[in-house]
Write an enzyme that holds these catalytic residues in place. Sequence first.
Site, PDB file in Angstrom:
ATOM      1  N   LYS A 205       0.666  -1.176  -0.204  1.00 24.02           N
ATOM      2  CA  LYS A 205      -0.133   0.121  -0.005  1.00 24.02           C
ATOM      3  C   LYS A 205       0.871   1.225   0.116  1.00 24.02           C
ATOM      4  O   LYS A 205       0.755   2.140  -0.784  1.00 24.02           O
ATOM      5  CB  LYS A 205      -0.884   0.123   1.196  1.00 24.02           C
ATOM      6  N   GLU A 211      10.397  -4.597   4.640  1.00 24.27           N
ATOM      7  CA  GLU A 211      10.485  -5.940   3.956  1.00 24.27           C
ATOM      8  C   GLU A 211      10.400  -6.067   2.808  1.00 24.27           C
ATOM      9  O   GLU A 211      10.816  -6.637   1.861  1.00 24.27           O
ATOM     10  CB  GLU A 211       9.480  -6.953   4.840  1.00 24.27           C
ATOM     11  N   GLY A 266      -4.971  -1.658   4.917  1.00 21.30           N
ATOM     12  CA  GLY A 266      -4.078  -3.075   4.474  1.00 21.30           C
ATOM     13  C   GLY A 266      -4.654  -4.260   4.678  1.00 21.30           C
ATOM     14  O   GLY A 266      -4.590  -5.096   4.119  1.00 21.30           O
ATOM     15  N   ARG A 267      -5.139  -4.578   5.822  1.00 20.50           N
ATOM     16  CA  ARG A 267      -5.825  -5.878   6.176  1.00 20.50           C
ATOM     17  C   ARG A 267      -7.121  -6.081   5.741  1.00 20.50           C
ATOM     18  O   ARG A 267      -7.792  -7.061   5.742  1.00 20.50           O
ATOM     19  CB  ARG A 267      -5.619  -6.067   7.677  1.00 20.50           C
ATOM     20  N   GLU A 352      -4.591  -6.874  14.960  1.00 14.30           N
ATOM     21  CA  GLU A 352      -4.184  -5.458  14.478  1.00 14.30           C
ATOM     22  C   GLU A 352      -5.399  -4.416  14.485  1.00 14.30           C
ATOM     23  O   GLU A 352      -5.014  -3.520  14.728  1.00 14.30           O
ATOM     24  CB  GLU A 352      -3.445  -5.646  12.848  1.00 14.30           C
ATOM     25  N   HIS A 383      -4.138 -32.641  17.738  1.00 14.36           N
ATOM     26  CA  HIS A 383      -3.103 -33.514  18.385  1.00 14.36           C
ATOM     27  C   HIS A 383      -1.767 -32.615  18.733  1.00 14.36           C
ATOM     28  O   HIS A 383      -0.707 -32.968  19.012  1.00 14.36           O
ATOM     29  CB  HIS A 383      -2.378 -34.348  16.982  1.00 14.36           C
ATOM     30  N   LYS A 511       9.402  -0.694  14.190  1.00 15.86           N
ATOM     31  CA  LYS A 511       9.900  -0.164  12.918  1.00 15.86           C
ATOM     32  C   LYS A 511      11.217   0.753  13.210  1.00 15.86           C
ATOM     33  O   LYS A 511      12.195   0.756  12.489  1.00 15.86           O
ATOM     34  CB  LYS A 511       8.807   0.108  12.025  1.00 15.86           C
TER      35      LYS A 511
HETATM   36  O1  F6P Z   1       2.139  -4.368   9.977  1.00 18.95           O
HETATM   37  C1  F6P Z   1       1.788  -2.902   9.604  1.00 18.95           C
HETATM   38  C2  F6P Z   1       1.363  -2.682   8.392  1.00 18.95           C
HETATM   39  O2  F6P Z   1       1.101  -1.456   7.968  1.00 18.95           O
HETATM   40  C3  F6P Z   1      -0.096  -3.337   7.956  1.00 18.95           C
HETATM   41  O3  F6P Z   1      -1.005  -2.903   8.497  1.00 18.95           O
HETATM   42  C4  F6P Z   1      -0.045  -3.795   6.424  1.00 18.95           C
HETATM   43  O4  F6P Z   1      -0.783  -4.672   6.017  1.00 18.95           O
HETATM   44  C5  F6P Z   1       1.478  -4.145   6.418  1.00 18.95           C
HETATM   45  O5  F6P Z   1       2.303  -3.236   7.212  1.00 18.95           O
HETATM   46  C6  F6P Z   1       2.104  -3.850   5.147  1.00 18.95           C
HETATM   47  O6  F6P Z   1       2.024  -2.453   4.622  1.00 18.95           O
HETATM   48  P1  F6P Z   1       2.128  -2.225   2.860  1.00 18.95           P
HETATM   49  O7  F6P Z   1       1.141  -2.794   2.147  1.00 18.95           O
HETATM   50  O8  F6P Z   1       2.194  -0.700   3.043  1.00 18.95           O
HETATM   51  O9  F6P Z   1       3.451  -2.599   2.653  1.00 18.95           O
END
Ligand code: F6P
Length: 546
Positions: A205, A211, A266-267, A352, A383, A511
Amino acid sequence: MSRTDLSEWQALEALAATDGARHLRDLFAEDEGRFERFSAEAAGLFVDYSKTRITSDVLDGLLDLARATRLEDRRTDMFRGEKINATEGRAVLHVALRDTAKGKYFVDGADVMDDIQSVLSQMEAYCDSVHSGARMGHTGKPLDTVVNIGIGGSDLGPVMVTEALKPYALEGRATHFVSNVDGTHLAEVLKRIDPERTLFVIASKTFTTQETMTNAASAREWFLASGAPESAVADHFIALSTNEAAVTEFGINAENMFPFWEWVGGRYSLWSAIGLPIALSVGWKNYRALLDGAAAMDRHFETAPMKENLPVLLALIGVWHRSFLGMQANAVLPYDQYLHRLPAYLQQADMESNGKSVTMAGAHVTYGTGPVLFGEAGTNGQHAFYQLIHQGTDIIPCDFIAAAESHNPLGDHHEKLLANFLAQPEALAMGKTPDEVREDLKGSGMADAEIEALVPHKVFTGNRPTVSILMERLEPRTLGSLIALYEHRIFCQSVIWDINAFDQWGVELGKVLAKAILPELKGWADVKHDSSTSGLIARINRLRRS
Ligand code: F6P
């Protein structure tokens, strides 16, 4: 005014000591109609909540609380595009993404439907061009492999749905997901793919997430190292994002970007351009059916009276267990291997969203909010951790999910799976009394003293609540409904708890600190932390350099 000041809240606190303490065994024994009374159906899902710790009085009290917290108004606010995500000043309109109604969804006075339709058309055309072979890799090979690079909401929804809809996957296509910044995740995928046939989908987003940007840059490097010319990046890398400037800066042309908007959390984004890897895997018709299933649940949520409204009912029961009966966790147990990533997906969706401890006005809450959510596909969980759910000191409400029909009707596997799906909630609700244990052991010829020593270990207290969710078959439509059911349940709970389900400030501090630590690990900056963090950094640096 705090939620706890509401007379409706206090009435429920009083009921917790009476009705809340009643045993499910007794509740079932005294009411033959309990199953009919406490079950409901909508959008292809049947929900049995009769094995939860509610009575008619409790349910009435919870519905009163929902009214007192103006749940229906808040629902209207969401559908109207009001900025209900107050701390970020954003509307929350994932419901618009799966609807087709024009003139219904507005953000800042503008109808969002044309934008949505235009991106859906862009996605559909893109899928068609990849599937038909009209769009190929730079050496003329089909793009039959997708690697989605994203994390959190830009990963979990697409992974979970792609796994769940495997029976619908188009033949000859492979989809991989890379999320972790641990180089192992990307490296293991790269070992298995052919750069000439691979489409990298960079899903973020913000297009700033450490990452994702790190994995995307390494994937690009690997692609170029395979001998591909710089110009081929355009054929093999696309972006799903709200941030055009960052996408272009990364080197992806704007025409290879599928946009979405800040009002898509995002979620809650698998319904937006973030869903592209799903559509590439299962085809456009199936992706559209997924959206339609979610839309069917949206209509139910929007229009059904509260006492028949599945997301509302599940939310109220969740609040009852969490805030009034003090149950701190919630297990999600899909008896369907295709749903094996559902617990991980719901961990983000729920934790979240509702892992908050201040109210909308910034006051500290004095009641339990979002539960710890975990789970595993049945019967594997049985199990592993069910021992604690049956006999542990904590009571953990569980959601059992199953489909009556299997996509893989092998021998009697499915009957066995369903037998377990039915047996576990029965055991959790009814338990096994000391007398029943004694009766069982007597038949084995054991001495009385031995029997008495064993009895406490073999007793099941029961009265452990479960919800059972049943569908005919796990299909794109029913999966869409199931996800929307959980999304709305989470939203309703946030309203009752007076918290903001749509921000996630709690992920920020770590972060920021990781950014500060990175140069220290590289030896570029002095280490300045508490003694534990500094000590660990020093030890890691010694181990890495020795
Ligand atoms: O974990 C924090 C967060 O901001 C989530 O809400 C989001 O889904 C994820 O990081 C990834 O964010 P982006 O889509 O901006 O890379």
